[in-house]
Design an enzyme around this catalytic site. Structure first.
Site, short mmCIF file in Angstrom:
data_model
loop_
_atom_site.label_atom_id
_atom_site.label_comp_id
_atom_site.label_asym_id
_atom_site.label_seq_id
_atom_site.Cartn_x
_atom_site.Cartn_y
_atom_site.Cartn_z
N ASP A 25 -25.10 4.25 34.69
CA ASP A 25 -24.61 3.13 33.87
C ASP A 25 -23.62 2.26 34.64
O ASP A 25 -22.71 1.67 34.05
CB ASP A 25 -23.93 3.69 32.62
CG ASP A 25 -22.76 4.63 32.96
OD1 ASP A 25 -22.81 5.28 34.01
OD2 ASP A 25 -21.81 4.71 32.16
N SER A 27 -21.66 -0.62 36.16
CA SER A 27 -21.52 -2.02 35.74
C SER A 27 -22.05 -2.91 36.87
O SER A 27 -22.31 -2.43 37.98
CB SER A 27 -20.05 -2.33 35.50
OG SER A 27 -19.34 -2.13 36.70
N GLU A 178 -14.84 10.14 27.37
CA GLU A 178 -14.53 10.35 28.79
C GLU A 178 -13.13 9.86 29.17
O GLU A 178 -12.93 8.68 29.44
CB GLU A 178 -15.57 9.63 29.67
CG GLU A 178 -15.28 9.80 31.16
CD GLU A 178 -16.29 9.11 32.08
OE1 GLU A 178 -17.14 8.34 31.59
OE2 GLU A 178 -16.22 9.36 33.29
N LYS A 220 -16.25 14.42 28.27
CA LYS A 220 -16.58 14.24 29.70
C LYS A 220 -15.28 14.12 30.50
O LYS A 220 -14.74 13.02 30.65
CB LYS A 220 -17.45 12.99 29.86
CG LYS A 220 -17.78 12.65 31.32
CD LYS A 220 -18.93 11.67 31.43
CE LYS A 220 -19.14 11.22 32.85
NZ LYS A 220 -20.39 10.51 33.06
N SER A 262 -18.29 13.47 38.24
CA SER A 262 -18.08 13.96 39.61
C SER A 262 -16.89 13.26 40.27
O SER A 262 -16.24 13.86 41.15
CB SER A 262 -19.35 13.85 40.45
OG SER A 262 -19.83 12.53 40.54
N GLY A 292 -22.63 10.82 38.13
CA GLY A 292 -23.18 9.57 38.62
C GLY A 292 -23.47 9.73 40.10
O GLY A 292 -24.57 10.07 40.52
N ARG A 293 -22.39 9.55 40.90
CA ARG A 293 -22.55 9.60 42.35
C ARG A 293 -23.11 10.94 42.84
O ARG A 293 -23.93 10.97 43.75
CB ARG A 293 -21.20 9.30 43.02
CG ARG A 293 -20.83 7.85 42.97
CD ARG A 293 -19.36 7.64 43.21
NE ARG A 293 -18.56 8.01 42.06
CZ ARG A 293 -17.23 7.92 42.00
NH1 ARG A 293 -16.56 7.49 43.05
NH2 ARG A 293 -16.58 8.25 40.92
#
Ligand code: 13P
Length: 337
Positions: A25, A27, A178, A220, A262, A292-293
């Site tokens: 997600d 941006s 989160e 999260k 992460s 994500g990463r």
């Protein structure tokens, strides 16, 4: 308030055993930065091609329960015309949506941020639901420094997270809450633990005031790690123990799952930490990932914007998804690296 029985079902499915969430997600600003690093121009087509590559990975649904999408992606179609939410559903994956509008400077509090995006959110939720999203995400950002975070900043962000979570549940979407304490800085692991404990404690106090159904949400958080520039780094075991201690002090057992971000850890380390955490059971909640990463880095590099690399990129993503799927039950072996 009327309770939505489906929320608990969706939340529980997102943390089903052996599975976790892919955060895709980014941006416009963030994806542009990631693309620049591999020399690709960020256009609506290149973003679509990249994300289609990830989400059409064969068998992705085996270890991925949900994908968090950016607004643009939820509305996009694959090259052959399939709406992205449809593509995910075909893979047995739930489509989610990032609904915050980013962390902006908190006026009169230097170096601190407040996440924006509450105005008009009820209407946006109605639209996202119609587009097929079943869960949502809102990220608050807390930075550690000599005099920060201030209690005002923690409280303001916790309040916004709770207002978002209430609107999500009202609309029938599972909120992923989160609060990210950043790894930036030279603070110790002890300082990270102290701050994170205060932040998560504050978040649950606000969630309670806002009448959130704990069974129908996911938390999260960051893991408890020293700052990136701290001269004393921590072992995998230390991180797992500090993280679990912090969560046991702050997260009610009614919450079905905790899905870590992460946050800039390497992909292998993020897996090792999750694995070590799950070996510390029995646990009151599912401990899973929403990376994500740590799921995408290798895939993005393999892809590098070229059609002929699609299969290699998908393989790289599936490899990380599988490793993290194994870490869900403490069965990841370093040999998988
Ligand atoms: P990272 O795992 O790269 O921190 O991203 C997760 C995420 O969704 C941040 O909001």
């Amino acid at each position: 308030m009327e309770r939505e029985p489906n929320l608990q079902k969706v939340a529980t499915a997102l943390v089903a055993s052996g599975k976790g969430i892919l955060a895709a997600d980014e941006s416009f600003g963030t994806i542009t930065k990631r693309f620049q690093a591999i020399g690709i121009e960020s256009t609506d087509t290149s973003r679509r091609d990249y994300r289609e590559t990830l989400m059409s990975s064969p068998g992705l649904g085996q270890h991925i329960s949900g994908v968090i999408l950016f607004d643009e992606t939820l509305r996009q179609k694959t090259a052959d015309g399939t709406p992205i939410p449809e593509l995910l559903k075909k893979q047995g994956i739930a489509p989610g949506i990032k609904v915050d509008k980013g962390a902006k400077p908190l006026a009169f509090f230097s170096d601190e941020k407040i996440t924006e995006g509450l105005d008009g959110l009820r209407d946006r939720f109605a639209e996202y639901k119609a587009l097929g999203a079943t869960f949502a995400k809102w990220r608050a950002v807390i930075r550690i420094g000599p005099k920060i975070p201030t209690s005002f900043c923690m409280k303001a962000n916790a309040h916004a997270l709770a207002r978002y979570a209430a609107l999500a549940q009202e609309a029938g979407l599972v909120p992923i809450v989160e609060p990210e304490v950043l790894m930036d800085g030279d603070h110790t692991i002890e300082r990270c633990e102290e701050v994170t404990e205060r932040v998560i404690g504050q978040v649950f106090r606000e969630l309670s005031k806002h009448r959130i159904q704990l069974e129908g949400m996911l938390l999260k958080p960051n893991m408890i790690v020293p700052g990136k520039d701290c001269p004393t780094q921590a072992s995998v075991q230390q991180v797992a123990e500090a993280t679990l201690r912090c969560l046991k002090r702050t997260v009610p057992p009614a919450v079905p799952g905790i899905v870590f971000l992460s946050g800039g850890q390497s992909d292998v380390l993020a897996t090792q930490h999750l694995n070590a955490l799950n070996r510390l059971g029995p646990l009151p909640w599912q401990l899973s990932f929403s990376y994500g990463r740590a799921l995408q880095d290798a895939a993005l590099k393999s892809w590098s914007g070229k059609k002929e690399n699609v299969a290699a990129a998908q393989k790289a993503l599936s490899h990380r998804a599988q490793a993290n799927g194994l870490a869900r039950s403490g069965k990841y072996e370093d040999a998988m690296k």
